[in-house]
Design a protein around this motif. Structure first.
Motif, PDB file in Angstrom:
ATOM      1  N   LEU A  29       0.841  -1.192   0.000  1.00 43.85           N
ATOM      2  CA  LEU A  29       0.000   0.000   0.000  1.00 43.85           C
ATOM      3  C   LEU A  29       0.885   1.254   0.000  1.00 43.85           C
ATOM      4  O   LEU A  29       0.639   2.204  -0.748  1.00 43.85           O
ATOM      5  CB  LEU A  29      -0.916  -0.011   1.227  1.00 43.85           C
ATOM      6  CG  LEU A  29      -1.879   1.147   1.376  1.00 43.85           C
ATOM      7  CD1 LEU A  29      -2.848   1.187   0.200  1.00 43.85           C
ATOM      8  CD2 LEU A  29      -2.647   1.019   2.671  1.00 43.85           C
ATOM      9  N   GLN A  30       1.931   1.237   0.803  1.00 43.62           N
ATOM     10  CA  GLN A  30       2.880   2.349   0.850  1.00 43.62           C
ATOM     11  C   GLN A  30       3.580   2.522  -0.503  1.00 43.62           C
ATOM     12  O   GLN A  30       3.775   3.647  -0.976  1.00 43.62           O
ATOM     13  CB  GLN A  30       3.908   2.101   1.949  1.00 43.62           C
ATOM     14  CG  GLN A  30       4.956   3.186   2.057  1.00 43.62           C
ATOM     15  CD  GLN A  30       6.029   2.831   3.075  1.00 43.62           C
ATOM     16  OE1 GLN A  30       6.166   1.676   3.482  1.00 43.62           O
ATOM     17  NE2 GLN A  30       6.779   3.824   3.485  1.00 43.62           N
ATOM     18  N   GLN A  31       3.955   1.425  -1.144  1.00 47.82           N
ATOM     19  CA  GLN A  31       4.616   1.504  -2.444  1.00 47.82           C
ATOM     20  C   GLN A  31       3.692   2.090  -3.509  1.00 47.82           C
ATOM     21  O   GLN A  31       4.138   2.881  -4.357  1.00 47.82           O
ATOM     22  CB  GLN A  31       5.120   0.119  -2.872  1.00 47.82           C
ATOM     23  CG  GLN A  31       6.234  -0.422  -2.010  1.00 47.82           C
ATOM     24  CD  GLN A  31       7.426   0.504  -1.957  1.00 47.82           C
ATOM     25  OE1 GLN A  31       7.915   0.974  -2.982  1.00 47.82           O
ATOM     26  NE2 GLN A  31       7.887   0.793  -0.754  1.00 47.82           N
ATOM     27  N   GLU A  32       2.435   1.721  -3.464  1.00 41.18           N
ATOM     28  CA  GLU A  32       1.472   2.284  -4.413  1.00 41.18           C
ATOM     29  C   GLU A  32       1.319   3.786  -4.198  1.00 41.18           C
ATOM     30  O   GLU A  32       1.254   4.551  -5.152  1.00 41.18           O
ATOM     31  CB  GLU A  32       0.104   1.591  -4.278  1.00 41.18           C
ATOM     32  CG  GLU A  32       0.071   0.206  -4.865  1.00 41.18           C
ATOM     33  CD  GLU A  32       0.241   0.196  -6.365  1.00 41.18           C
ATOM     34  OE1 GLU A  32      -0.241   1.121  -7.060  1.00 41.18           O
ATOM     35  OE2 GLU A  32       0.881  -0.746  -6.866  1.00 41.18           O
ATOM     36  N   ARG A  33       1.265   4.209  -2.951  1.00 46.14           N
ATOM     37  CA  ARG A  33       1.175   5.643  -2.643  1.00 46.14           C
ATOM     38  C   ARG A  33       2.432   6.372  -3.105  1.00 46.14           C
ATOM     39  O   ARG A  33       2.367   7.469  -3.648  1.00 46.14           O
ATOM     40  CB  ARG A  33       0.969   5.841  -1.146  1.00 46.14           C
ATOM     41  CG  ARG A  33      -0.419   5.508  -0.721  1.00 46.14           C
ATOM     42  CD  ARG A  33      -1.010   6.625   0.129  1.00 46.14           C
ATOM     43  NE  ARG A  33      -2.442   6.462   0.186  1.00 46.14           N
ATOM     44  CZ  ARG A  33      -3.066   5.591   0.966  1.00 46.14           C
ATOM     45  NH1 ARG A  33      -2.379   4.827   1.771  1.00 46.14           N
ATOM     46  NH2 ARG A  33      -4.372   5.502   0.955  1.00 46.14           N
ATOM     47  N   ARG A  34       3.583   5.764  -2.877  1.00 47.28           N
ATOM     48  CA  ARG A  34       4.849   6.348  -3.309  1.00 47.28           C
ATOM     49  C   ARG A  34       4.853   6.533  -4.820  1.00 47.28           C
ATOM     50  O   ARG A  34       5.261   7.582  -5.344  1.00 47.28           O
ATOM     51  CB  ARG A  34       6.003   5.440  -2.886  1.00 47.28           C
ATOM     52  CG  ARG A  34       7.361   5.901  -3.313  1.00 47.28           C
ATOM     53  CD  ARG A  34       8.412   4.853  -2.866  1.00 47.28           C
ATOM     54  NE  ARG A  34       9.481   4.860  -3.822  1.00 47.28           N
ATOM     55  CZ  ARG A  34       9.616   4.044  -4.850  1.00 47.28           C
ATOM     56  NH1 ARG A  34       8.734   3.097  -5.056  1.00 47.28           N
ATOM     57  NH2 ARG A  34      10.621   4.148  -5.672  1.00 47.28           N
ATOM     58  N   LYS A  35       4.378   5.540  -5.518  1.00 45.78           N
ATOM     59  CA  LYS A  35       4.323   5.603  -6.975  1.00 45.78           C
ATOM     60  C   LYS A  35       3.427   6.753  -7.432  1.00 45.78           C
ATOM     61  O   LYS A  35       3.773   7.490  -8.361  1.00 45.78           O
ATOM     62  CB  LYS A  35       3.799   4.265  -7.514  1.00 45.78           C
ATOM     63  CG  LYS A  35       3.760   4.146  -8.997  1.00 45.78           C
ATOM     64  CD  LYS A  35       3.250   2.770  -9.384  1.00 45.78           C
ATOM     65  CE  LYS A  35       2.987   2.652 -10.851  1.00 45.78           C
ATOM     66  NZ  LYS A  35       2.419   1.343 -11.204  1.00 45.78           N
ATOM     67  N   GLU A  36       2.271   6.909  -6.781  1.00 42.82           N
ATOM     68  CA  GLU A  36       1.345   7.992  -7.140  1.00 42.82           C
ATOM     69  C   GLU A  36       1.947   9.367  -6.872  1.00 42.82           C
ATOM     70  O   GLU A  36       1.762  10.296  -7.650  1.00 42.82           O
ATOM     71  CB  GLU A  36       0.021   7.835  -6.388  1.00 42.82           C
ATOM     72  CG  GLU A  36      -0.794   6.639  -6.820  1.00 42.82           C
ATOM     73  CD  GLU A  36      -1.170   6.680  -8.286  1.00 42.82           C
ATOM     74  OE1 GLU A  36      -1.604   7.759  -8.766  1.00 42.82           O
ATOM     75  OE2 GLU A  36      -1.031   5.646  -8.958  1.00 42.82           O
ATOM     76  N   VAL A  37       2.678   9.503  -5.769  1.00 47.54           N
ATOM     77  CA  VAL A  37       3.288  10.788  -5.423  1.00 47.54           C
ATOM     78  C   VAL A  37       4.399  11.136  -6.413  1.00 47.54           C
ATOM     79  O   VAL A  37       4.593  12.303  -6.762  1.00 47.54           O
ATOM     80  CB  VAL A  37       3.831  10.750  -3.973  1.00 47.54           C
ATOM     81  CG1 VAL A  37       4.733  11.933  -3.693  1.00 47.54           C
ATOM     82  CG2 VAL A  37       2.683  10.711  -2.989  1.00 47.54           C
ATOM     83  N   LEU A  38       5.120  10.140  -6.874  1.00 47.48           N
ATOM     84  CA  LEU A  38       6.250  10.377  -7.775  1.00 47.48           C
ATOM     85  C   LEU A  38       5.851  10.518  -9.241  1.00 47.48           C
ATOM     86  O   LEU A  38       6.688  10.906 -10.065  1.00 47.48           O
ATOM     87  CB  LEU A  38       7.273   9.260  -7.628  1.00 47.48           C
ATOM     88  CG  LEU A  38       8.010   9.211  -6.294  1.00 47.48           C
ATOM     89  CD1 LEU A  38       8.920   7.996  -6.243  1.00 47.48           C
ATOM     90  CD2 LEU A  38       8.801  10.485  -6.058  1.00 47.48           C
ATOM     91  N   LYS A  39       4.609  10.255  -9.591  1.00 47.89           N
ATOM     92  CA  LYS A  39       4.185  10.332 -10.994  1.00 47.89           C
ATOM     93  C   LYS A  39       4.466  11.693 -11.630  1.00 47.89           C
ATOM     94  O   LYS A  39       4.995  11.747 -12.741  1.00 47.89           O
ATOM     95  CB  LYS A  39       2.707   9.974 -11.136  1.00 47.89           C
ATOM     96  CG  LYS A  39       2.463   8.521 -11.353  1.00 47.89           C
ATOM     97  CD  LYS A  39       1.015   8.259 -11.644  1.00 47.89           C
ATOM     98  CE  LYS A  39       0.791   6.779 -11.820  1.00 47.89           C
ATOM     99  NZ  LYS A  39      -0.620   6.481 -12.092  1.00 47.89           N
TER     100      LYS A  39
END
Length: 163
Positions: free
Chosen positions: A140-150
């Protein structure tokens, strides 16, 4: 006194002394296979119920761990909503623990009686259960990280490694 009877799938009801050793062994093997099958079906049903609770917990955590909820207006941003989240989280964790205990009991029975290990997607399920919550929160944290870095990725024209 009447002789005890034995049921053989090939001979039907016969006195125990007429049942040949091979027929009796086949009957006992068939019986233990049915018991093993029943134990495996119980394990599958219990695992399925636990996985359903895990999916429910994951969908709850996706919403309940979003930091933007703290800045929401109205009820969603209130401390009352955080208390409701905590109660729901506790309820889901208790349900997951209860299902996990049921699964563990069945897994131990299968291992002790039949020597079989229960696995799920190539992992021993007992081991999987011990890491499920941690792994769920990590992904879940990795998915959030991915969204923030887009936005940064689009600007810099780079690609992140797959999650």
């Amino acid at each position: 006194m009447a002789a005890p009877w034995c049921y053989s799938s090939t001979l039907g009801n016969v006195p125990w002394y007429y049942a040949s050793t091979s027929v009796l062994c086949q009957h006992l093997t068939h019986w233990s296979a049915l018991q093993a099958l029943d134990a495996w079906e119980q394990a599958c049903a219990a695992i399925e119920k636990r996985e359903e609770v895990l999916v429910e917990l994951q969908s709850f955590e996706e919403a309940a761990s979003d930091p933007a909820r703290f800045f929401a207006r109205g009820h969603l941003g209130s401390s009352v909503a955080r208390l409701e989240e905590a109660k729901q989280r506790d309820k889901l964790h208790q349900a997951l623990d209860q299902r996990g205990q049921e699964v563990s009991q069945i897994i131990r029975k299968i291992f002790s009686q039949y020597g079989d290990q229960v696995s799920y997607n190539g992992r021993f399920y007992q081991e999987k259960m011990s890491y499920d919550r941690t792994e769920m929160l990590y992904w879940l944290q990795q998915e959030r990280r991915k969204e923030v870095l887009k936005p940064a990725i689009r600007t810099l024209h780079i690609e992140l490694p797959p999650i």
